[in-house]
Design a protein around this motif. Structure first.
Motif, PDB file in Angstrom:
ATOM      1  N   THR A  42      47.620  33.797  57.176  1.00  0.00           N
ATOM      2  CA  THR A  42      48.167  33.908  55.826  1.00  0.00           C
ATOM      3  C   THR A  42      47.288  33.051  54.915  1.00  0.00           C
ATOM      4  OG1 THR A  42      49.577  31.956  55.978  1.00  0.00           O
ATOM      5  CG2 THR A  42      50.510  34.043  56.783  1.00  0.00           C
ATOM      6  N   GLY A  43      47.358  33.302  53.616  1.00  0.00           N
ATOM      7  CA  GLY A  43      46.582  32.520  52.653  1.00  0.00           C
ATOM      8  C   GLY A  43      46.892  31.038  52.780  1.00  0.00           C
ATOM      9  N   LEU A  65      48.247  32.738  43.311  1.00  0.00           N
ATOM     10  CA  LEU A  65      48.526  33.396  44.600  1.00  0.00           C
ATOM     11  C   LEU A  65      49.784  32.837  45.288  1.00  0.00           C
ATOM     12  CD1 LEU A  65      45.176  33.875  46.604  1.00  0.00           C
ATOM     13  CD2 LEU A  65      46.628  35.631  45.589  1.00  0.00           C
ATOM     14  N   ALA A 123      51.922  35.285  47.136  1.00  0.00           N
ATOM     15  CA  ALA A 123      51.322  35.961  48.289  1.00  0.00           C
ATOM     16  C   ALA A 123      50.935  34.981  49.390  1.00  0.00           C
ATOM     17  CB  ALA A 123      50.095  36.737  47.840  1.00  0.00           C
ATOM     18  N   HIS A 165      51.674  35.876  52.952  1.00  0.00           N
ATOM     19  CA  HIS A 165      51.234  37.194  53.450  1.00  0.00           C
ATOM     20  C   HIS A 165      49.904  37.056  54.181  1.00  0.00           C
ATOM     21  CE1 HIS A 165      53.597  39.166  49.898  1.00  0.00           C
ATOM     22  NE2 HIS A 165      54.376  38.530  50.753  1.00  0.00           N
ATOM     23  N   ILE A 176      46.136  37.657  55.143  1.00  0.00           N
ATOM     24  CA  ILE A 176      44.969  37.892  54.275  1.00  0.00           C
ATOM     25  C   ILE A 176      44.512  39.354  54.365  1.00  0.00           C
ATOM     26  CG2 ILE A 176      42.552  37.242  53.869  1.00  0.00           C
ATOM     27  CD1 ILE A 176      43.352  34.405  54.873  1.00  0.00           C
ATOM     28  N   SER A 197      46.171  41.857  54.133  1.00  0.00           N
ATOM     29  CA  SER A 197      46.870  42.704  53.149  1.00  0.00           C
ATOM     30  C   SER A 197      46.413  42.409  51.713  1.00  0.00           C
ATOM     31  CB  SER A 197      48.392  42.480  53.255  1.00  0.00           C
ATOM     32  OG  SER A 197      48.722  41.171  52.776  1.00  0.00           O
ATOM     33  N   TYR A 198      45.511  41.437  51.549  1.00  0.00           N
ATOM     34  CA  TYR A 198      45.058  41.066  50.199  1.00  0.00           C
ATOM     35  C   TYR A 198      44.057  42.088  49.658  1.00  0.00           C
ATOM     36  CZ  TYR A 198      46.888  36.236  50.626  1.00  0.00           C
ATOM     37  OH  TYR A 198      47.677  35.129  50.757  1.00  0.00           O
ATOM     38  N   SER A 199      44.117  42.310  48.356  1.00  0.00           N
ATOM     39  CA  SER A 199      43.085  43.121  47.704  1.00  0.00           C
ATOM     40  C   SER A 199      41.818  42.268  47.586  1.00  0.00           C
ATOM     41  CB  SER A 199      43.543  43.541  46.307  1.00  0.00           C
ATOM     42  OG  SER A 199      43.652  42.384  45.488  1.00  0.00           O
ATOM     43  N   MET A 234      42.345  39.493  45.232  1.00  0.00           N
ATOM     44  CA  MET A 234      43.159  38.396  45.793  1.00  0.00           C
ATOM     45  C   MET A 234      42.313  37.539  46.729  1.00  0.00           C
ATOM     46  SD  MET A 234      46.621  40.550  46.428  1.00  0.00           S
ATOM     47  CE  MET A 234      47.729  39.314  47.104  1.00  0.00           C
ATOM     48  N   ARG A 235      41.402  38.181  47.457  1.00  0.00           N
ATOM     49  CA  ARG A 235      40.512  37.398  48.341  1.00  0.00           C
ATOM     50  C   ARG A 235      39.607  36.493  47.525  1.00  0.00           C
ATOM     51  NH1 ARG A 235      39.280  40.774  53.696  1.00  0.00           N
ATOM     52  NH2 ARG A 235      41.177  41.965  53.568  1.00  0.00           N
ATOM     53  N   LEU A 244      41.623  33.634  46.533  1.00  0.00           N
ATOM     54  CA  LEU A 244      41.821  32.738  47.678  1.00  0.00           C
ATOM     55  C   LEU A 244      40.556  31.894  47.907  1.00  0.00           C
ATOM     56  CD1 LEU A 244      43.730  31.934  50.031  1.00  0.00           C
ATOM     57  CD2 LEU A 244      42.546  33.652  51.428  1.00  0.00           C
TER      58      LEU A 244
END
Ligand SMILES: Nc1ncnc2c1ncn2[C@@H]1O[C@H](COP(=O)(O)OP(=O)(O)OP(=O)(O)O)[C@@H](O)[C@H]1O
Length: 306
Positions: free
Chosen positions: A89-90, A117, A120, A123, A125, A127-129, A132-133, A136
């Protein structure tokens, strides 16, 4: 502050970075620009101690990266957003980074909040767009609350809102007195973000100056003209020693190497009616293309005496 001094990196006898020197001062955003393969990532990896230079050195606050006692508190970096473990997860990923860097666990929550973030965080990683990455990765760079940030293409994959967000973030970090070096191969991004730009091509320095100065320098000398007497005007401008390009459609001309006043005066002197006379401003993109045109094709300088 980052000082790059005569930095050279050879791979298999070819110079990816070639006697490169530039400075990244504190309190400003410095854009690091160059076409693909120019050597931006290599320079950043060298500055972050991930590779050894063939010659020269890169210093962060006067010291080599490997000599920094608490590197994560001094320099934060974003290099490769793909290099994150997708199964974590993040929050777990950042928690791991914080422990590795000897940083307090609470920083994880703080940076997740700072990059938007927090929701999220639990959640995976995977599943991240892409955006979002990137966020992160930036959270990771901010973890140690460092005075220097080195970010390789942080805008990649971000939507317009994300681009605006990053611009505001970087400008805020610089306003706090931090040193910010941010690479991009898209000039348009840097026009509004970077106070200064360092432009490289084929591993060599092409320009290092204030962004507005660079644009101003490249802005001279393109004038758009519309006239019902195109051939006559082209002839008199040619006589005056000015280079003229005829627009493919319509009655337009583009005059190179002159300002609008000069073109207007020449037209008046010869009684040529003008319907429009426009000084064209160069974009940072135009200046970049002009500066790097040659080097984009010749990616490597052959090793040998210069
Ligand atoms: N580990 C390596 N081994 C061999 N060649 C490399 C290595 N790393 C980079 N290069 C070469 O060095 C040159 C500069 O690459 P670099 O990735 O630094 O450029 P860049 O400006 O960051 O480009 P991009 O915008 O495409 O990432 C390229 O031609 C690349 O192929």
């Amino acid at each position: 502050m980052i000082e790059v001094e005569e930095l050279t990196k050879e791979y298999r006898g070819r110079k990816a970075v070639d006697a490169l020197s530039f400075t990244v001062p504190a309190g400003q955003v410095t854009g690091f620009l160059g076409p693909n393969g120019a050597g931006k990532s290599t320079t950043m990896r060298l500055a972050l101690g991930l590779e050894r230079p063939t010659e020269g050195r890169a210093l962060v606050n006067g010291r080599r990266y490997r000599d920094l006692t608490e590197p994560m508190r001094e320099v934060g970096s974003l290099l490769d957003t793909e290099a994150v473990p997708p199964g974590m997860t993040g929050a777990a990923h950042l928690g791991w980074l914080a422990r590795a860097g000897g940083l307090p666990a609470r920083r994880t929550g703080e940076v997740l909040e700072a990059v938007g973030l927090a929701d999220a965080a639990r959640h995976r990683i995977a599943s991240y767009s892409l955006g979002m990455r990137q966020r992160l990765g930036i959270a990771g760079a901010l973890l140690g609350d460092p005075g220097t940030l080195v970010l390789d293409e942080p805008v990649n994959g971000l939507d317009p809102e994300g681009v605006r967000w990053i611009r505001t973030l970087l400008r805020g970090l610089a306003a706090e007195g931090r040193t910010v070096l941010v690479s991009s191969h898209l000039m348009s991004e840097m026009a509004d973000t970077a106070d200064r730009v360092v432009v490289i091509g084929a591993g060599r320095l092409i320009a290092e100056e204030r962004t507005d100065e660079l644009i101003r320098r490249g802005a001279t000398g393109r004038v758009g003209v519309s006239t019902p007497h195109r051939d006559l005007l082209a002839a008199v401008l040619d006589e005056a020693g000015l280079a003229v390009e005829r627009d493919a459609s319509g009655g337009g001309l583009t005059v190179l190497g002159a300002d609008a006043a000069r073109v207007g005066e020449i037209a008046a002197r010869h009684g040529v009616t003008l319907h429009a006379l426009v000084q064209q401003r160069a974009s940072l993109e135009d200046v970049f293309m002009e500066l790097t045109g040659d080097t984009a094709v010749h990616r490597f300088a052959p090793v040998g005496p210069r």
